[in-house]
Every structure is written in structure tokens, then in C-alpha cells.
Design a protein around this motif. Structure first.
Motif, PDB file in Angstrom:
ATOM      1  N   PRO A 129      -1.632  13.465  -1.534  1.00  0.00           N
ATOM      2  CA  PRO A 129      -0.870  12.220  -1.331  1.00  0.00           C
ATOM      3  C   PRO A 129      -1.653  11.175  -0.549  1.00  0.00           C
ATOM      4  CG  PRO A 129       0.042  14.023  -0.018  1.00  0.00           C
ATOM      5  CD  PRO A 129      -0.938  14.635  -0.958  1.00  0.00           C
ATOM      6  N   HIS A 130      -2.483  11.620   0.394  1.00  0.00           N
ATOM      7  CA  HIS A 130      -3.271  10.687   1.193  1.00  0.00           C
ATOM      8  C   HIS A 130      -4.244   9.919   0.296  1.00  0.00           C
ATOM      9  CE1 HIS A 130      -5.238  10.161   5.444  1.00  0.00           C
ATOM     10  NE2 HIS A 130      -4.904   9.017   4.892  1.00  0.00           N
ATOM     11  N   ALA A 131      -4.944  10.650  -0.582  1.00  0.00           N
ATOM     12  CA  ALA A 131      -5.889  10.002  -1.492  1.00  0.00           C
ATOM     13  C   ALA A 131      -5.173   9.106  -2.489  1.00  0.00           C
ATOM     14  CB  ALA A 131      -6.715  11.058  -2.233  1.00  0.00           C
ATOM     15  N   ALA A 132      -3.979   9.514  -2.921  1.00  0.00           N
ATOM     16  CA  ALA A 132      -3.210   8.698  -3.865  1.00  0.00           C
ATOM     17  C   ALA A 132      -2.805   7.370  -3.234  1.00  0.00           C
ATOM     18  CB  ALA A 132      -1.971   9.464  -4.333  1.00  0.00           C
ATOM     19  N   VAL A 133      -2.407   7.408  -1.962  1.00  0.00           N
ATOM     20  CA  VAL A 133      -2.007   6.188  -1.267  1.00  0.00           C
ATOM     21  C   VAL A 133      -3.207   5.262  -1.079  1.00  0.00           C
ATOM     22  CG1 VAL A 133      -1.164   5.253   0.925  1.00  0.00           C
ATOM     23  CG2 VAL A 133      -0.043   7.233  -0.104  1.00  0.00           C
ATOM     24  N   LEU A 134      -4.333   5.815  -0.620  1.00  0.00           N
ATOM     25  CA  LEU A 134      -5.505   4.966  -0.379  1.00  0.00           C
ATOM     26  C   LEU A 134      -6.101   4.431  -1.679  1.00  0.00           C
ATOM     27  CD1 LEU A 134      -7.365   6.657   2.610  1.00  0.00           C
ATOM     28  CD2 LEU A 134      -5.589   4.894   2.600  1.00  0.00           C
ATOM     29  N   ALA A 135      -5.964   5.181  -2.763  1.00  0.00           N
ATOM     30  CA  ALA A 135      -6.446   4.678  -4.058  1.00  0.00           C
ATOM     31  C   ALA A 135      -5.686   3.405  -4.432  1.00  0.00           C
ATOM     32  CB  ALA A 135      -6.265   5.743  -5.139  1.00  0.00           C
ATOM     33  N   GLN A 136      -4.382   3.413  -4.204  1.00  0.00           N
ATOM     34  CA  GLN A 136      -3.589   2.203  -4.467  1.00  0.00           C
ATOM     35  C   GLN A 136      -3.963   1.091  -3.499  1.00  0.00           C
ATOM     36  OE1 GLN A 136       0.787   3.219  -5.212  1.00  0.00           O
ATOM     37  NE2 GLN A 136      -0.039   5.220  -4.638  1.00  0.00           N
ATOM     38  N   ALA A 137      -4.159   1.454  -2.234  1.00  0.00           N
ATOM     39  CA  ALA A 137      -4.513   0.458  -1.220  1.00  0.00           C
ATOM     40  C   ALA A 137      -5.833  -0.230  -1.550  1.00  0.00           C
ATOM     41  CB  ALA A 137      -4.594   1.126   0.156  1.00  0.00           C
ATOM     42  N   ARG A 149      -6.746  -1.291  -4.225  1.00  0.00           N
ATOM     43  CA  ARG A 149      -6.503  -2.328  -5.223  1.00  0.00           C
ATOM     44  C   ARG A 149      -5.632  -3.460  -4.665  1.00  0.00           C
ATOM     45  NH1 ARG A 149      -5.861   0.864 -11.073  1.00  0.00           N
ATOM     46  NH2 ARG A 149      -7.695   2.218 -10.795  1.00  0.00           N
ATOM     47  N   THR A 150      -5.554  -3.544  -3.346  1.00  0.00           N
ATOM     48  CA  THR A 150      -4.734  -4.573  -2.714  1.00  0.00           C
ATOM     49  C   THR A 150      -5.575  -5.452  -1.795  1.00  0.00           C
ATOM     50  OG1 THR A 150      -4.150  -3.369  -0.689  1.00  0.00           O
ATOM     51  CG2 THR A 150      -2.865  -2.871  -2.676  1.00  0.00           C
ATOM     52  N   GLU A 151      -4.949  -6.484  -1.282  1.00  0.00           N
ATOM     53  CA  GLU A 151      -5.619  -7.389  -0.338  1.00  0.00           C
ATOM     54  C   GLU A 151      -5.859  -6.753   1.023  1.00  0.00           C
ATOM     55  OE1 GLU A 151      -2.792 -10.452   1.333  1.00  0.00           O
ATOM     56  OE2 GLU A 151      -1.530  -9.634  -0.292  1.00  0.00           O
ATOM     57  N   ASN A 168      -9.541  -3.944   3.193  1.00  0.00           N
ATOM     58  CA  ASN A 168     -10.483  -4.017   4.311  1.00  0.00           C
ATOM     59  C   ASN A 168      -9.978  -3.283   5.559  1.00  0.00           C
ATOM     60  OD1 ASN A 168      -8.447  -5.959   4.668  1.00  0.00           O
ATOM     61  ND2 ASN A 168      -9.737  -7.180   6.030  1.00  0.00           N
ATOM     62  N   ARG A 169      -8.738  -2.822   5.542  1.00  0.00           N
ATOM     63  CA  ARG A 169      -8.176  -2.107   6.686  1.00  0.00           C
ATOM     64  C   ARG A 169      -8.295  -0.587   6.526  1.00  0.00           C
ATOM     65  NH1 ARG A 169      -3.698  -4.310  10.281  1.00  0.00           N
ATOM     66  NH2 ARG A 169      -5.301  -3.339  11.590  1.00  0.00           N
ATOM     67  N   ILE A 170      -8.826  -0.153   5.383  1.00  0.00           N
ATOM     68  CA  ILE A 170      -8.900   1.291   5.112  1.00  0.00           C
ATOM     69  C   ILE A 170      -9.877   1.986   6.053  1.00  0.00           C
ATOM     70  CG2 ILE A 170      -9.598   3.014   3.394  1.00  0.00           C
ATOM     71  CD1 ILE A 170      -8.418   1.229   1.239  1.00  0.00           C
ATOM     72  N   HIS A 180       0.306  -0.051   9.247  1.00  0.00           N
ATOM     73  CA  HIS A 180      -1.069  -0.335   9.672  1.00  0.00           C
ATOM     74  C   HIS A 180      -1.617  -1.558   8.945  1.00  0.00           C
ATOM     75  CE1 HIS A 180      -5.287   0.232  10.743  1.00  0.00           C
ATOM     76  NE2 HIS A 180      -5.580   0.199   9.453  1.00  0.00           N
ATOM     77  N   ALA A 181      -1.412  -1.599   7.631  1.00  0.00           N
ATOM     78  CA  ALA A 181      -1.938  -2.715   6.834  1.00  0.00           C
ATOM     79  C   ALA A 181      -1.359  -4.044   7.289  1.00  0.00           C
ATOM     80  CB  ALA A 181      -1.629  -2.477   5.355  1.00  0.00           C
ATOM     81  N   LEU A 182      -0.093  -4.040   7.684  1.00  0.00           N
ATOM     82  CA  LEU A 182       0.589  -5.271   8.091  1.00  0.00           C
ATOM     83  C   LEU A 182       0.461  -5.547   9.585  1.00  0.00           C
ATOM     84  CD1 LEU A 182       3.827  -4.829   5.949  1.00  0.00           C
ATOM     85  CD2 LEU A 182       1.889  -6.341   5.467  1.00  0.00           C
ATOM     86  N   GLY A 183      -0.229  -4.667  10.302  1.00  0.00           N
ATOM     87  CA  GLY A 183      -0.411  -4.866  11.733  1.00  0.00           C
ATOM     88  C   GLY A 183       0.843  -4.650  12.544  1.00  0.00           C
ATOM     89  N   GLU A 184       1.718  -3.771  12.067  1.00  0.00           N
ATOM     90  CA  GLU A 184       2.989  -3.514  12.746  1.00  0.00           C
ATOM     91  C   GLU A 184       2.914  -2.224  13.567  1.00  0.00           C
ATOM     92  OE1 GLU A 184       5.733  -5.529   9.200  1.00  0.00           O
ATOM     93  OE2 GLU A 184       5.753  -3.365   9.541  1.00  0.00           O
TER      94      GLU A 184
END
Length: 296
Positions: free
Chosen positions: A195-203, A205-207, A210-212, A263-267
Motif C-alpha cells: 500500500p505504501h508503494a501504491a500511494v507514492l506511485a500515485q503521488a 503523478r501529482t503536483e 517534490n514532497r516525497i 504531509h503533502a498539504l503541510g497539515e
């Protein structure tokens, strides 16, 4: 052992069947009508019960064009013209209404029934032959199960076939990009790689891609993180262990998504939980539906 008597080809046709078998093993163009006929009139009464779920998996692969024709396994018939191996594939072919090139083996001794299909099933991990193959195949299975847009869990997860996993893996090269780091993180925290790799694979492909790097560094070590940092909250949640039983897979995936999104949204985050009555979260900035539309 005595010599096996080979009967004439015409004797290999039960009277009800409209489609005779060849006299020797060969590749035939088998129509859905032939598959249906053979299943109806040639299925031996001692064959194992037909499994709807197994034939449905084969059918899905055939309909999606993932079925490899001319596989050496083929359709196998005994000396009386009855099926030894192939009933689930025949059912799938008939239901999918597809014509296939299939090896047909007639006039085989019924005794081989005891050893056909008894081997170790080939999995996607066997075919990938890469480091962490089992875990990365699991990540591909997550992505294939999520692609249908169902967000009330992943009901298709156990129904994903090996060809679907391979197709998803090929469509998502990002699955492998952080495998080594995710393996170390799993050892340190128990956060499963799939699941961790699945989430980061999608991430990826997003804006927020750079936070990965910061995400991985923080989740892996937990060093210098505030108590409300989503990375630290996620670490503690998995180190503490997850409930066992039904829903654990969806729960693990949901936890990783929620922590990543924060994390991505800085929350900040003080608590990490997911209820079974709650819609499965989506990775911020990514949409399977939008990507599917773009690909079309």
C-alpha cells in the motif's frame, strides 16, 4: 504398464456433441460455440466442481485481451473424448464470446487427471523477477483494484488476476522508484510496502511529488519530527500494530493515504484513524477517473 489403446477419432465424440476432436494434438481455432459445446457434453462427471469465481477471472482476462493464446496447457481430453483439463477456461471463453487459438490434446489417459493442475501456481511475483517482487506485485494489485473507482474499500482486490497485476505494474513504473527505502521503512515500522508503494506511485503523478523525499526520510527514521507531524503519527500507528481480521488491508492503505495527504498539504495531525463506514480516501491531487479520461 500395458500399452494404451488409441481409439479412432470418430469414437471421441459423445453423441450429443456437434464438434469432434482432432485425431492428434494441435493448435485449433476454438469458437465460443465449440467451447460451450465441449463444456456441456464432454465435461467428465468426476471433474472437480466448476468454480464461478475462477472462470470469472479467466473471463475478465479474455474480455480485456490479456489472455495469452496457444498456451501449452491447452484443452485436454481423455480417450473417451471427455475433458481432463480446461473446464474453467471453456466456461470463460463461452461467456466472453471470444474465439481463441488453443492447443487441443485429444486421446490422453484419464489417469493424468490426478497430476494436472496440481503444481505450484505461478504468481505475478514469479513473473516480475525483480527485487521485492512480492511486495511490488502487491502494490500493483492495489492500483488495479482501485482503478475501477470504488472507494468503499477494495472489493475487487482478491479477484485481480495475475495478468491484471502485470498490466498494472507495467502501467505504473513509479511503483519501483522507492522500493529499497520502503523496504527499510517496513522493517523499522511495519508499514507494508504494497500500500505504501501504491500511494507514492500515485503521488508521483501529482503536483506534490517534490514532497516525497522528505516524506520517506521522515517516515523511515522518525528523527527530528514534531509530535503532530503526520509522518511520526503514521510511524507510531503501525509500530503499535493494526487490528487483525477483515478490513486490515483497506485500513493500512487508508492510514498511509491520510498521513501522506496531510504531509503533502503541510497539515499537522494528532490522530490517525479510519472507520469501516468511511469512504476510502483518495491520494490528494490524483484521480484514476481523470487519468483514464486523459489516456482515452
Amino acid at each position: 504398464m500395458g500399452k494404451i489403446e488409441r481409439v479412432a477419432p470418430e469414437a471421441l465424440t459423445p453423441s450429443e456433441s456437434r464438434y469432434p476432436l482432432p485425431s492428434a494434438a494441435q493448435v485449433l481455432i476454438v469458437t465460443p460455440e465449440m467451447a460451450s459445446d465441449w463444456l456441456s457434453y464432454r465435461n467428465h462427471p468426476k471433474n472437480r466442481p466448476l468454480s464461478k469465481s475462477v472462470s470469472a477471472k479467466y473471463q475478465a482476462d479474455m474480455e480485456a485481451g490479456r489472455w495469452r493464446e496457444e498456451t501449452p496447457e491447452g484443452y485436454i481430453f481423455d480417450t473417451d473424448g471427455y475433458v481432463i483439463s480446461g473446464q474453467h477456461r471453456m466456461k470463460a471463453q463461452a461467456n466472453a464470446n471470444v474465439t481463441l487459438k488453443v492447443w487441443v490434446f485429444p486421446n490422453e489417459p484419464r489417469e493424468i487427471f490426478d497430476v494436472v493442475d496440481q503444481g505450484y501456481k505461478r504468481t505475478a511475483a514469479h513473473l516480475l523477477r525483480i527485487p521485492y517482487a512480492t511486495n511490488l506485485a502487491n502494490a500493483a494489485r492495489h492500483l488495479a483494484a482501485l482503478a475501477d473507482g470504488d472507494r468503499w474499500g477494495m472489493p475487487r482486490f482478491p479477484k485481480i488476476t495475475t495478468p491484471e497485476v502485470i498490466a498494472a505494474f507495467n502501467d505504473w513504473p513509479e511503483i519501483t522508484w522507492h522500493a529499497k527505502e520502503l523496504h527499510r521503512t517496513c522493517v523499522e515500522t511495519g508499514i507494508p510496502i504494497g500500500p505504501h508503494a501504491a500511494v507514492l506511485a500515485q503521488a508521483e503523478r501529482t503536483e506534490y511529488r517534490n514532497r516525497i523525499g522528505d516524506w520517506i526520510a521522515g517516515v523511515m527514521t522518525g528523527e527530528n519530527l514534531a509530535g503532530s507531524d503526520p509522518r511520526l503519527v503514521l510511524r507510531r500507528r503501525f509500530i503499535g500494530g493494526l487490528p487483525t481480521g477483515r478490513g486490515k488491508r483497506d485500513l493500512a492503505y487508508a492510514y498511509v493515504v491520510k498521513a501522506w495527504n496531510a504531509h503533502a498539504l503541510g497539515e499537522s495531525m494528532t490522530m490517525l484513524r479510519h472507520m469501516q463506514t468511511e469512504v476510502l480516501p483518495t491520494v490528494v491531487g490524483y484521480s484514476f477517473k481523470a487519468e483514464g479520461s486523459a489516456a482515452a
